[in-house]
Design a protein around this motif. Structure first.
Motif, mmCIF file in Angstrom:
data_model
loop_
_atom_site.group_PDB
_atom_site.id
_atom_site.type_symbol
_atom_site.label_atom_id
_atom_site.label_comp_id
_atom_site.label_asym_id
_atom_site.label_seq_id
_atom_site.Cartn_x
_atom_site.Cartn_y
_atom_site.Cartn_z
ATOM 1 N N MET A 62 10.909 42.595 -40.429
ATOM 2 C CA MET A 62 11.171 41.985 -41.737
ATOM 3 C C MET A 62 10.555 40.600 -41.843
ATOM 4 S SD MET A 62 15.055 42.967 -42.904
ATOM 5 C CE MET A 62 14.809 42.132 -44.487
ATOM 6 N N ILE A 63 10.073 40.312 -43.055
ATOM 7 C CA ILE A 63 9.655 38.963 -43.428
ATOM 8 C C ILE A 63 10.727 38.438 -44.379
ATOM 9 C CG2 ILE A 63 7.890 37.558 -44.550
ATOM 10 C CD1 ILE A 63 6.952 38.964 -41.977
ATOM 11 N N ILE A 105 6.017 31.314 -45.032
ATOM 12 C CA ILE A 105 5.879 32.714 -45.455
ATOM 13 C C ILE A 105 4.411 33.143 -45.399
ATOM 14 C CG2 ILE A 105 6.162 34.318 -47.382
ATOM 15 C CD1 ILE A 105 8.770 33.554 -45.970
ATOM 16 N N ILE A 106 3.514 32.252 -45.817
ATOM 17 C CA ILE A 106 2.074 32.546 -45.720
ATOM 18 C C ILE A 106 1.698 32.835 -44.267
ATOM 19 C CG2 ILE A 106 -0.250 31.587 -45.991
ATOM 20 C CD1 ILE A 106 0.941 32.184 -48.662
ATOM 21 N N GLN A 153 3.591 34.113 -41.991
ATOM 22 C CA GLN A 153 4.084 35.445 -41.631
ATOM 23 C C GLN A 153 3.241 36.541 -42.277
ATOM 24 O OE1 GLN A 153 8.573 35.838 -41.238
ATOM 25 N NE2 GLN A 153 8.438 33.852 -42.270
ATOM 26 N N PHE A 154 2.738 36.298 -43.482
ATOM 27 C CA PHE A 154 1.803 37.244 -44.095
ATOM 28 C C PHE A 154 0.569 37.414 -43.189
ATOM 29 C CE2 PHE A 154 3.139 36.393 -48.818
ATOM 30 C CZ PHE A 154 4.321 37.086 -48.580
ATOM 31 N N ARG A 155 0.088 36.301 -42.638
ATOM 32 C CA ARG A 155 -1.072 36.367 -41.737
ATOM 33 C C ARG A 155 -0.766 37.245 -40.522
ATOM 34 N NH1 ARG A 155 -1.979 30.724 -42.965
ATOM 35 N NH2 ARG A 155 -3.979 30.492 -44.039
ATOM 36 N N GLU A 156 0.449 37.112 -40.009
ATOM 37 C CA GLU A 156 0.826 37.900 -38.835
ATOM 38 C C GLU A 156 0.842 39.401 -39.157
ATOM 39 O OE1 GLU A 156 1.029 36.880 -35.804
ATOM 40 O OE2 GLU A 156 0.707 34.795 -36.377
ATOM 41 N N ILE A 157 1.299 39.756 -40.359
ATOM 42 C CA ILE A 157 1.257 41.165 -40.786
ATOM 43 C C ILE A 157 -0.181 41.675 -40.752
ATOM 44 C CG2 ILE A 157 1.529 42.738 -42.748
ATOM 45 C CD1 ILE A 157 3.987 41.252 -43.577
ATOM 46 N N LEU A 158 -1.085 40.887 -41.326
ATOM 47 C CA LEU A 158 -2.486 41.314 -41.404
ATOM 48 C C LEU A 158 -3.126 41.351 -40.021
ATOM 49 C CD1 LEU A 158 -3.595 39.414 -44.638
ATOM 50 C CD2 LEU A 158 -2.956 41.817 -44.399
ATOM 51 N N ASN A 159 -2.735 40.423 -39.156
ATOM 52 C CA ASN A 159 -3.243 40.465 -37.773
ATOM 53 C C ASN A 159 -2.796 41.748 -37.081
ATOM 54 O OD1 ASN A 159 -4.478 37.997 -38.055
ATOM 55 N ND2 ASN A 159 -2.798 36.830 -37.144
ATOM 56 N N TYR A 160 -1.551 42.163 -37.366
ATOM 57 C CA TYR A 160 -1.033 43.399 -36.751
ATOM 58 C C TYR A 160 -1.840 44.611 -37.215
ATOM 59 C CZ TYR A 160 1.966 47.426 -35.951
ATOM 60 O OH TYR A 160 2.439 48.661 -35.577
ATOM 61 N N PHE A 161 -2.072 44.719 -38.516
ATOM 62 C CA PHE A 161 -2.766 45.897 -39.044
ATOM 63 C C PHE A 161 -4.273 45.850 -38.783
ATOM 64 C CE2 PHE A 161 0.977 46.321 -41.995
ATOM 65 C CZ PHE A 161 1.361 47.581 -41.568
#
Length: 874
Positions: free
Chosen positions: A294-295, A382-383, A385-393
């Motif tokens: 979760m974010i 929050i930005i 954490q968005f970066r971390e999502i994109l790093n994961y995918f």
């Protein structure tokens, strides 16, 4: 009178002097270690308010003891924050409005709100809304924060918004205050530590005393060993400890169950019916796993819950699904982040006004909010954490999907009302981040779309607590050249409302299959088609000949094009020729007639594949698996279900199914056999159809008919056709003198609800939500067949509204459209809609009571045998 001229007092004259007065509009935040320390300042303030004849209000919502003794007569309101943020703050504002200008307020400890909402972020949001409202009414309010109980997410928002922030300490039974913020006030001693002795405040000048007091206090910003965690984090820490005890069989079952319920309420849902399902199919370990992805905080929303529940139900029912289902690795953006975004981008008050009092200009006001939401800013954390999502995918394509609190619940599907945005996810890290942020903004902005607001208004949900969580999913599929898409996608209903043949058992369900991305299955797409599969008779088709099959197969495929990071619709032939990796024979059949004709004409490279899905349905276990899957979910939900899915083959026989959405299907389980009336005179039949018919069998009176004349409509420009759609909306949404909803029959050329005016009437949900029957005259485009190709979103709207959909083929002898009888009554268009004279020869509106004296208009439809009739009858 100016704010600095209004007289208030803390009840401690020396404190008033220290702070250079208590001004109107001031919100005073006390940071203390105990309730008793707070009461030392609350009680003098209350006494001073009453002595000055001021309106004293006590807002009681916390678990701690009552702040005011019985001899202080304040107006006390008991509030329950567990009812949710929106309801709680709305009640607070109602009270503030009631007491108006110049009132004095005592609030219970704010730290308790974070406990009830599991969220420091929502506590900060509450203060950012309440404080300015109190300020605007020249009030004075006292608040308490327990020291070091909140994270900076809450304290920074509160400190930034409050006018006065005071630290309170107790050392050796003596109270001290340290002003942290006193807006627009300054003196050489104001921000010094002050001692309080017998109501007198004095600056502490001796460094030995100051250091002695302050060094004893924990300073989280200095001491890394002090872990200042919010309620959310602490609850999850306790959850992990609980899970460890469960694994070691040290946990008492009753305690584990109670804790699981708490986690479900915190993360998943507060809907009792859905909660019961979650309690049955989620373990504490499942809930911990969800929280790790979760974010932000808050709930994950209906779409996320449905997807996760479907996976869990299937896995726990039969372990074979572990090898059949594609694993999910989605992320969830909590609903609290949406609220923060709305508040920090100055949209909350306008949004609240729309929900409370829609008024005549609701959609115009909503459009203003949409523009703000489309350009809003996110907090920097929050930005990150968005970066971390994109790093994961990495560079895998993803989709940002709406997952609101009301969405996909029992009773409300919200089909297509909110946006879902594909991100091809190629480019530089910054380009990918910007595209992702834009996708999030677009989904947030869709909460203010006309369709969404109209749907909520129509279903009595406009003033309900609707927050938008987000589901970020990896797009299921594979790269084929420059294209990315799944091999199969579609929609499934465990109960089949589309019965076009007596061999079909509605209890067995229906699938709507497409090749490529599932957007082709849920939206209308001109004159393209999908494969409709009755689960108990999968090879049964509405078409009688292969020529009709060829005509009514899918010809366009939705894909993600990696060359320009776009979602595109491409011809099937182009997709098939772009790669040699596709197992074509599973999904497509060879058109032998075309192949032979090409050979006879010596034509080379003629594309002869057509998407029939026949081999998929007859030579694999796919249809059997889908039947078991839907029936398992239906049994768990104790209700028919509506699913969206994808499928990808690993080899000729082995495949993985991905359930991307699951929700209760909003359909009354009823297929009645209504007999058509006998011995009806031909001259009394207004229309007669032999199908297709979508919806319930029904027998009812028709009160009003709206008829769009095909001959006139066919001559119109595309812009004029949109104007006709708008006019239809005006007529169907007219207020009636009595409250009873009229039964309205809409008759028009081409497909209702199309997005292409060349193929029909481009009405939206909002424009036809009050209709009872939609009748399509198949006259605009030869071969245009109204089936569930209406588009799943539009189809679900019809189902939810219990609107019947049927078609008429004027050139077929078994169908009747008696235009002369239909238009026997005077056209009421001009009397109903001002300035509509120019449309009077194109739009005909009749109240059926005017058609023939002593007669009424009745409709008899038998969906089971696909027969329908509208007739004049005494």
């Amino acid at each position: 009178m100016q704010k600095d001229e209004l007289k208030f007092s803390s009840g401690l004259p020396s404190l008033d002097h220290t702070l250079q007065g208590i001004l109107a509009g001031v919100n005073v935040v006390w940071q203390a270690d105990s309730i008793e320390d707070y009461k030392s300042f609350v009680i003098p303030f209350c006494k001073a308010c009453l002595a000055d004849g001021k309106d004293l209000v006590y807002l009681r919502f916390a678990q701690h003891s009552h702040l005011l003794p019985s001899n202080i007569k304040a107006t006390c309101y008991e509030l329950d924050p567990r009812q949710g943020f929106e309801q709680f703050i709305s009640e607070i504002f109602r009270i503030i409005e009631k007491h108006g200008v110049g009132a004095c307020y005592i609030f219970d400890c704010l730290s308790d709100l974070a406990v009830d909402w599991y969220s420091d972020r929502m506590l900060g949001n509450f203060f950012m809304l309440t404080c300015p409202y109190l300020y605007s009414l020249d009030t004075v309010a006292y608040f308490l924060l327990l020291r070091n109980h909140q994270t900076p997410v809450a304290t920074e928002a509160i400190h930034k918004t409050a006018q006065v922030v005071l630290d309170v300490f107790k050392s050796e039974k003596k109270l001290y205050i340290l002003p942290i913020k006193v807006l627009n006030r300054y003196s050489p001693t104001l921000y010094m530590l002050h001692s309080m002795e017998e109501g007198i405040f004095r600056p502490v000048n001796k460094s030995t005393i100051v250091s002695h007091i302050l060094t004893k206090l924990p300073q989280p910003w200095l001491d890394a060993n002090i872990d200042r965690q919010d309620v959310w984090t602490n609850t999850l820490i306790q959850a992990r400890k609980m899970q460890k005890r469960i694994q070691q069989r040290k946990e008492i079952p009753a305690e584990a169950y109670a804790f699981k319920k708490q986690l479900i309420k915190m993360i998943i849902t507060r809907d009792e019916t859905v909660s019961e399902l979650c309690e049955k199919y989620f373990e504490v370990s499942d809930l911990i796993s969800i929280s790790k992805r979760m974010i932000g905080t808050g709930l994950i929303g209906g779409k996320s819950v449905g997807m996760l529940l479907a996976q869990s139900i299937l896995m726990k029912t039969d372990r074979k699904w572990e090898k059949k289902l594609e694993s999910h690795d989605s992320f969830f953006i909590g609903s609290d982040l949406f609220y923060t975004y709305v508040i920090e981008n100055d949209c909350w008050w306008q949004r609240r006004q729309i929900q409370r009092d829609p008024g005549d200009h609701m959609y115009e006001k909503a459009e203003e909010i949409q523009k703000k939401l489309l350009t809003g800013k996110f907090p920097s954390n929050i930005i990150d954490q968005f970066r971390e999502i994109l790093n994961y995918f990495g560079q895998s394509p993803i989709i940002v999907r709406s997952s609101s609190l009301l969405e996909d619940a029992y009773g409300n599907a919200f089909s297509g009302k909110y946006e879902s945005i594909f991100c091809a996810n190629h480019g530089t890290p910054e380009q990918r981040l910007n595209a992702f942020i834009d996708a999030v903004r677009t989904v947030y902005a869709s909460t203010m779309s006309k369709d969404a607001l109209s749907y909520r208004l129509h279903r009595g949900l406009l003033n309900k607590d609707e927050q938008m969580a987000l589901l970020v999913q990896r797009v299921s599929g594979e790269y084929y050249g420059d294209y990315y898409f799944p091999q199969i996608a579609g929609v499934g209903y465990s109960f089949n409302p589309f019965v076009w043949n007596s061999k079909i058992d509605p209890e067995e369900g229906v699938l709507r299959l497409v090749f490529g991305l599932g957007t082709r299955a849920v939206e209308q797409h001109g004159n393209d088609y999908t494969r409709i599969v009755a689960v108990n008779a999968p090879l049964l088709r509405p078409e009688a000949t292969f020529e009709e099959v060829r005509k009514h197969t899918q010809k366009i495929v939705d894909v993600l094009d990696m060359r320009d990071n776009s979602h595109k619709s491409v011809e099937f032939e182009q997709v098939a020729k772009s790669t040699s990796d596709l197992p074509m024979d599973i999904f497509a059949s060879n058109d032998t007639e075309t192949e032979e004709r090409a050979k006879s004409m010596n034509l080379k490279d003629v594309f002869t594949w057509i998407l029939t899905f026949d081999n998929l349905l007859s030579n694999t276990k796919f249809i059997s698996d889908m039947r078991k899957l839907m029936k398992t979910l239906e049994k768990a939900y104790n209700h028919p279900v509506d699913i969206e899915f994808t499928g990808n083959f690993i080899d000729d026989k082995d495949y993985r199914i991905n359930i991307v959405q699951c929700r209760p299907f909003q359909f009354t389980r009823e297929v009645r056999d209504i007999q058509s009336p006998k011995n009806v005179k031909q001259e009394n039949i207004i229309l007669k159809t032999c199908g297709p018919i979508i919806g319930h069998s029904v027998s009812k009176r028709i009160d009003r008919i709206i008829y769009i004349l095909p001959s006139k409509y066919g001559e119109m420009s595309m812009q004029a056709r949109y104007s006709v759609a708008s006019m239809i909306g005006d007529i169907t949404n007219l207020e009636r003198e009595n409250s009873e909803k009229p039964n309205i029959l809409l008759i028009g050329p081409g497909r209702w609800g199309t997005k292409m005016p060349a193929l029909g009437i481009p009405v939206s949900f909002a424009q036809i939500k009050n209709a009872s029957v939609l009748c399509e005259i198949v006259a605009m485009h030869e071969g245009l067949t109204p089936d569930i190709s209406l588009g799943t979103h539009f189809f679900n709207d019809l189902v939810e509204m219990e609107v019947l959909y049927m078609a008429i083929y004027p050139k077929n002898k078994d169908y009747i459209l008696n235009e002369k009888l239909l238009m026997v009554a005077p056209n009421k268009l001009e009397s109903l809609i001002p300035d509509s004279k120019k449309w009077a020869d194109s739009i005909y509106v009749a109240d059926t009571s005017d058609m023939k004296k002593g007669y009424s208009v009745f409709m008899h439809v038998n969906a089971l045998v696909q027969e329908g009739m509208v007739l004049l009858s005494k």
